[in-house]
Scaffold this active site. Structure first.
Site, PDB file in Angstrom:
ATOM      1  N   ARG A  15       0.809  -1.218   0.000  1.00  0.00           N
ATOM      2  CA  ARG A  15       0.000   0.000   0.000  1.00  0.00           C
ATOM      3  C   ARG A  15       0.847   1.275   0.000  1.00  0.00           C
ATOM      4  O   ARG A  15       0.327   2.365  -0.178  1.00  0.00           O
ATOM      5  CB  ARG A  15      -0.946   0.007   1.211  1.00  0.00           C
ATOM      6  CG  ARG A  15      -2.144  -0.914   1.044  1.00  0.00           C
ATOM      7  CD  ARG A  15      -3.129  -0.713   2.169  1.00  0.00           C
ATOM      8  NE  ARG A  15      -4.416  -1.317   1.881  1.00  0.00           N
ATOM      9  CZ  ARG A  15      -5.459  -1.302   2.717  1.00  0.00           C
ATOM     10  NH1 ARG A  15      -5.344  -0.718   3.900  1.00  0.00           N
ATOM     11  NH2 ARG A  15      -6.598  -1.860   2.378  1.00  0.00           N
ATOM     12  N   ARG A  39      -1.829  -3.988   6.782  1.00  0.00           N
ATOM     13  CA  ARG A  39      -1.316  -3.977   8.158  1.00  0.00           C
ATOM     14  C   ARG A  39      -2.316  -4.625   9.104  1.00  0.00           C
ATOM     15  O   ARG A  39      -1.923  -5.283  10.079  1.00  0.00           O
ATOM     16  CB  ARG A  39      -1.004  -2.558   8.605  1.00  0.00           C
ATOM     17  CG  ARG A  39      -0.396  -2.526  10.006  1.00  0.00           C
ATOM     18  CD  ARG A  39       0.151  -1.182  10.402  1.00  0.00           C
ATOM     19  NE  ARG A  39       0.828  -1.284  11.684  1.00  0.00           N
ATOM     20  CZ  ARG A  39       1.998  -0.783  11.974  1.00  0.00           C
ATOM     21  NH1 ARG A  39       2.669  -0.144  11.034  1.00  0.00           N
ATOM     22  NH2 ARG A  39       2.529  -0.895  13.169  1.00  0.00           N
ATOM     23  N   GLU A  41      -4.190  -7.074   8.399  1.00  0.00           N
ATOM     24  CA  GLU A  41      -4.096  -8.515   8.183  1.00  0.00           C
ATOM     25  C   GLU A  41      -2.771  -9.081   8.675  1.00  0.00           C
ATOM     26  O   GLU A  41      -2.712 -10.246   9.103  1.00  0.00           O
ATOM     27  CB  GLU A  41      -4.255  -8.821   6.688  1.00  0.00           C
ATOM     28  CG  GLU A  41      -5.639  -8.479   6.140  1.00  0.00           C
ATOM     29  CD  GLU A  41      -5.695  -8.503   4.626  1.00  0.00           C
ATOM     30  OE1 GLU A  41      -6.774  -8.763   4.083  1.00  0.00           O
ATOM     31  OE2 GLU A  41      -4.644  -8.248   3.986  1.00  0.00           O
ATOM     32  N   SER A 110      17.881   2.571   1.230  1.00  0.00           N
ATOM     33  CA  SER A 110      17.830   4.022   1.052  1.00  0.00           C
ATOM     34  C   SER A 110      19.233   4.562   0.851  1.00  0.00           C
ATOM     35  O   SER A 110      20.214   4.012   1.374  1.00  0.00           O
ATOM     36  CB  SER A 110      17.201   4.681   2.279  1.00  0.00           C
ATOM     37  OG  SER A 110      17.401   6.080   2.277  1.00  0.00           O
ATOM     38  N   SER A 111      19.337   5.676   0.139  1.00  0.00           N
ATOM     39  CA  SER A 111      20.641   6.298  -0.082  1.00  0.00           C
ATOM     40  C   SER A 111      21.230   6.880   1.191  1.00  0.00           C
ATOM     41  O   SER A 111      22.434   7.203   1.235  1.00  0.00           O
ATOM     42  CB  SER A 111      20.518   7.410  -1.130  1.00  0.00           C
ATOM     43  OG  SER A 111      19.633   8.421  -0.686  1.00  0.00           O
ATOM     44  N   CYS A 112      20.431   7.009   2.248  1.00  0.00           N
ATOM     45  CA  CYS A 112      20.951   7.575   3.498  1.00  0.00           C
ATOM     46  C   CYS A 112      21.901   6.624   4.215  1.00  0.00           C
ATOM     47  O   CYS A 112      22.484   6.983   5.241  1.00  0.00           O
ATOM     48  CB  CYS A 112      19.810   7.973   4.431  1.00  0.00           C
ATOM     49  SG  CYS A 112      18.937   6.590   5.161  1.00  0.00           S
ATOM     50  N   TYR A 139      17.434   5.713  11.099  1.00  0.00           N
ATOM     51  CA  TYR A 139      16.847   5.054   9.921  1.00  0.00           C
ATOM     52  C   TYR A 139      17.946   4.404   9.075  1.00  0.00           C
ATOM     53  O   TYR A 139      17.797   3.261   8.612  1.00  0.00           O
ATOM     54  CB  TYR A 139      16.075   6.086   9.106  1.00  0.00           C
ATOM     55  CG  TYR A 139      15.439   5.553   7.852  1.00  0.00           C
ATOM     56  CD1 TYR A 139      14.331   4.718   7.915  1.00  0.00           C
ATOM     57  CD2 TYR A 139      15.927   5.897   6.594  1.00  0.00           C
ATOM     58  CE1 TYR A 139      13.723   4.231   6.764  1.00  0.00           C
ATOM     59  CE2 TYR A 139      15.329   5.421   5.432  1.00  0.00           C
ATOM     60  CZ  TYR A 139      14.233   4.587   5.522  1.00  0.00           C
ATOM     61  OH  TYR A 139      13.641   4.110   4.380  1.00  0.00           O
ATOM     62  N   LYS A 143      18.592   0.410   7.902  1.00  0.00           N
ATOM     63  CA  LYS A 143      18.709  -0.033   6.515  1.00  0.00           C
ATOM     64  C   LYS A 143      20.035  -0.747   6.262  1.00  0.00           C
ATOM     65  O   LYS A 143      20.099  -1.717   5.502  1.00  0.00           O
ATOM     66  CB  LYS A 143      18.536   1.160   5.569  1.00  0.00           C
ATOM     67  CG  LYS A 143      17.102   1.662   5.490  1.00  0.00           C
ATOM     68  CD  LYS A 143      16.161   0.572   5.002  1.00  0.00           C
ATOM     69  CE  LYS A 143      14.738   1.028   4.875  1.00  0.00           C
ATOM     70  NZ  LYS A 143      13.829  -0.048   4.394  1.00  0.00           N
ATOM     71  N   PRO A 166      17.602   2.920  -3.307  1.00  0.00           N
ATOM     72  CA  PRO A 166      17.116   4.016  -4.144  1.00  0.00           C
ATOM     73  C   PRO A 166      17.551   5.383  -3.637  1.00  0.00           C
ATOM     74  O   PRO A 166      17.761   5.584  -2.442  1.00  0.00           O
ATOM     75  CB  PRO A 166      15.596   3.876  -4.051  1.00  0.00           C
ATOM     76  CG  PRO A 166      15.376   3.276  -2.695  1.00  0.00           C
ATOM     77  CD  PRO A 166      16.536   2.333  -2.494  1.00  0.00           C
ATOM     78  N   ASN A 168      16.289   9.541  -3.605  1.00  0.00           N
ATOM     79  CA  ASN A 168      15.028  10.134  -3.152  1.00  0.00           C
ATOM     80  C   ASN A 168      13.913   9.836  -4.151  1.00  0.00           C
ATOM     81  O   ASN A 168      14.037  10.142  -5.340  1.00  0.00           O
ATOM     82  CB  ASN A 168      15.189  11.650  -3.019  1.00  0.00           C
ATOM     83  CG  ASN A 168      16.302  12.020  -2.067  1.00  0.00           C
ATOM     84  OD1 ASN A 168      16.203  11.840  -0.859  1.00  0.00           O
ATOM     85  ND2 ASN A 168      17.395  12.534  -2.619  1.00  0.00           N
ATOM     86  N   LEU A 169      12.825   9.253  -3.648  1.00  0.00           N
ATOM     87  CA  LEU A 169      11.729   8.819  -4.501  1.00  0.00           C
ATOM     88  C   LEU A 169      10.517   9.736  -4.369  1.00  0.00           C
ATOM     89  O   LEU A 169      10.302  10.368  -3.342  1.00  0.00           O
ATOM     90  CB  LEU A 169      11.314   7.392  -4.144  1.00  0.00           C
ATOM     91  CG  LEU A 169      12.397   6.319  -4.282  1.00  0.00           C
ATOM     92  CD1 LEU A 169      11.884   4.983  -3.739  1.00  0.00           C
ATOM     93  CD2 LEU A 169      12.844   6.171  -5.730  1.00  0.00           C
ATOM     94  N   HIS A 182       8.440  13.809   2.667  1.00  0.00           N
ATOM     95  CA  HIS A 182       9.717  14.153   2.061  1.00  0.00           C
ATOM     96  C   HIS A 182       9.577  15.458   1.268  1.00  0.00           C
ATOM     97  O   HIS A 182       8.501  16.011   1.132  1.00  0.00           O
ATOM     98  CB  HIS A 182      10.188  13.016   1.152  1.00  0.00           C
ATOM     99  CG  HIS A 182      10.663  11.819   1.895  1.00  0.00           C
ATOM    100  ND1 HIS A 182       9.928  10.660   1.989  1.00  0.00           N
ATOM    101  CD2 HIS A 182      11.804  11.593   2.597  1.00  0.00           C
ATOM    102  CE1 HIS A 182      10.599   9.768   2.716  1.00  0.00           C
ATOM    103  NE2 HIS A 182      11.736  10.311   3.089  1.00  0.00           N
ATOM    104  N   TRP A 205      12.019  25.321   3.273  1.00  0.00           N
ATOM    105  CA  TRP A 205      12.969  25.022   4.353  1.00  0.00           C
ATOM    106  C   TRP A 205      14.395  25.018   3.815  1.00  0.00           C
ATOM    107  O   TRP A 205      14.669  24.460   2.753  1.00  0.00           O
ATOM    108  CB  TRP A 205      12.664  23.652   4.947  1.00  0.00           C
ATOM    109  CG  TRP A 205      11.683  23.666   6.071  1.00  0.00           C
ATOM    110  CD1 TRP A 205      10.636  24.533   6.251  1.00  0.00           C
ATOM    111  CD2 TRP A 205      11.656  22.779   7.186  1.00  0.00           C
ATOM    112  NE1 TRP A 205       9.961  24.219   7.394  1.00  0.00           N
ATOM    113  CE2 TRP A 205      10.558  23.163   7.993  1.00  0.00           C
ATOM    114  CE3 TRP A 205      12.445  21.696   7.576  1.00  0.00           C
ATOM    115  CZ2 TRP A 205      10.228  22.494   9.177  1.00  0.00           C
ATOM    116  CZ3 TRP A 205      12.117  21.030   8.747  1.00  0.00           C
ATOM    117  CH2 TRP A 205      11.017  21.429   9.534  1.00  0.00           C
ATOM    118  N   ARG A 212      20.110  17.442  -4.591  1.00  0.00           N
ATOM    119  CA  ARG A 212      19.458  16.149  -4.416  1.00  0.00           C
ATOM    120  C   ARG A 212      19.147  15.521  -5.770  1.00  0.00           C
ATOM    121  O   ARG A 212      18.925  16.212  -6.763  1.00  0.00           O
ATOM    122  CB  ARG A 212      18.152  16.300  -3.627  1.00  0.00           C
ATOM    123  CG  ARG A 212      18.330  16.707  -2.174  1.00  0.00           C
ATOM    124  CD  ARG A 212      18.948  15.592  -1.353  1.00  0.00           C
ATOM    125  NE  ARG A 212      19.040  15.957   0.048  1.00  0.00           N
ATOM    126  CZ  ARG A 212      20.077  16.585   0.599  1.00  0.00           C
ATOM    127  NH1 ARG A 212      21.103  16.945  -0.161  1.00  0.00           N
ATOM    128  NH2 ARG A 212      20.095  16.872   1.890  1.00  0.00           N
TER     129      ARG A 212
END
Length: 324
Positions: A15, A39, A41, A110-112, A139, A143, A166, A168-169, A182, A205, A212
């Protein structure tokens, strides 16, 4: 998997933005048995429930796209939840896959994961070579642990568990929460409201200087399935046993100011742009080296402006159903 589209693929997190895109991609390619669970289920943080789910279903392959995600504000505000829930999800799903003899699994990271001061563009071998960005360290640690879980099961038990990282998506089914989203969905919502209210200025911000890289989620789904379908020999020939993850991105970045200017064009905002330098910028540059993925035969297809235009069309069609 090697293009066997009659096998059962469990997509965890179907989802979410990425999971739903992967389901769409698998369906478009003719996969007949895509297994999903909401979630309600299946709580992926509940080890017993996850193991029971795997026991009750014949699963050939797993795509682990479920994660607790958010932007700088969310990562700063809820660090305990970000590390705890993500560790539980990946440990439970990867562990259950092994216990129930699932041979192939794709873990989405994640790229982080890369150090704050990693050389740009960031290569896969930059992993664990320096200090992480403090704003999303919990986070990132989770990962990294997911990558190492996959590699450890491969090393000890001969599994074929793969990882894709990946950039940033953004795209269909993104999270447009005004505080916990994000940068792209947050900006898109803000610019849309500014147009509706005929505002004279939008304030973003940070300084606008950080750079990016952004990847449309449909490209991410295509890359994920591409990596999942690679035969084991091709995958291993282009990776290393304990450095097996693959970057997924466009290989092109832009400043946040340039992103805001593009967003203004896409949404039709005609006012001025302002930048609040008192807000955190995060890492000044994050660009992925995607040469490993290119050597495996895949590259991104959707440009940033094209992707933002598609996403904004979806946003306007679904705004009444988007959570506040």
């Amino acid at each position: 998997m090697s293009n066997n589209r009659d096998q059962v693929v469990f997509v965890a997190g179907h989802r979410g933005m990425v999971g739903s895109a992967i389901v769409r991609r698998l369906s478009s390619l003719g996969y007949k048995h895509i297994l999903t669970a909401t979630r309600a289920e299946l709580d992926l943080t509940d080890q017993a429930a996850v193991f029971d789910f795997f026991k009750a279903n014949r699963i050939d392959h797993v795509v682990l796209a479920s994660a607790k995600v958010g932007g700088i504000h969310a990562n700063n505000t809820y660090p305990a939840e970000f590390i705890y829930e993500n560790l539980l999800i990946e440990a439970n799903v990867i562990g259950a896959a092994h216990q129930h003899d699932v041979q192939r699994l794709l873990f989405l990271g994640s790229s982080c994961i890369y150090p704050r001061d990693a050389e740009q563009p960031m290569r896969e071998d930059a992993l664990l070579t320096g200090t992480l960005e403090p704003t999303n360290e919990p986070y990132a640690i989770a990962k990294i642990a997911g990558i190492k879980l996959c590699e450890s099961f491969n090393r000890q038990y001969g599994r074929d568990y793969r990882s894709v990282m990946p950039t940033n998506l953004y795209g269909t089914n993104d999270n447009f929460h005004p505080e916990n989203s994000h940068v792209i969905p947050a900006l898109m919502r803000r610019f849309h409201q500014a147009v509706q209210e005929q505002a004279e200025k939008v304030v973003i911000w940070g300084s606008g200087k950080p750079m990016r890289e952004f990847l449309h989620v449909d490209d991410m789904a295509a890359a994920s399935v591409h990596v999942m379908e690679l035969d084991e020999q091709s995958y291993k020939a282009n990776t290393q046993s304990m450095l097996s993850h693959i970057n997924v991105g466009t290989g092109i970045d832009c400043t946040i100011r340039e992103l805001a200017e593009t967003m203004a064009r896409v949404t039709g905002f005609k006012g001025k742009l302002g930048f609040d330098a008192s807000k955190p910028d995060g890492t000044m540059r994050k660009l992925m080296d995607v040469s490993r993925l290119a050597s495996l035969g895949w590259k991104a297809q959707i440009s940033l402006e094209e992707g933002l235009t598609q996403t904004y069309a979806w946003f306007r069609e679904n705004i009444s159903d988007i959570r506040s």
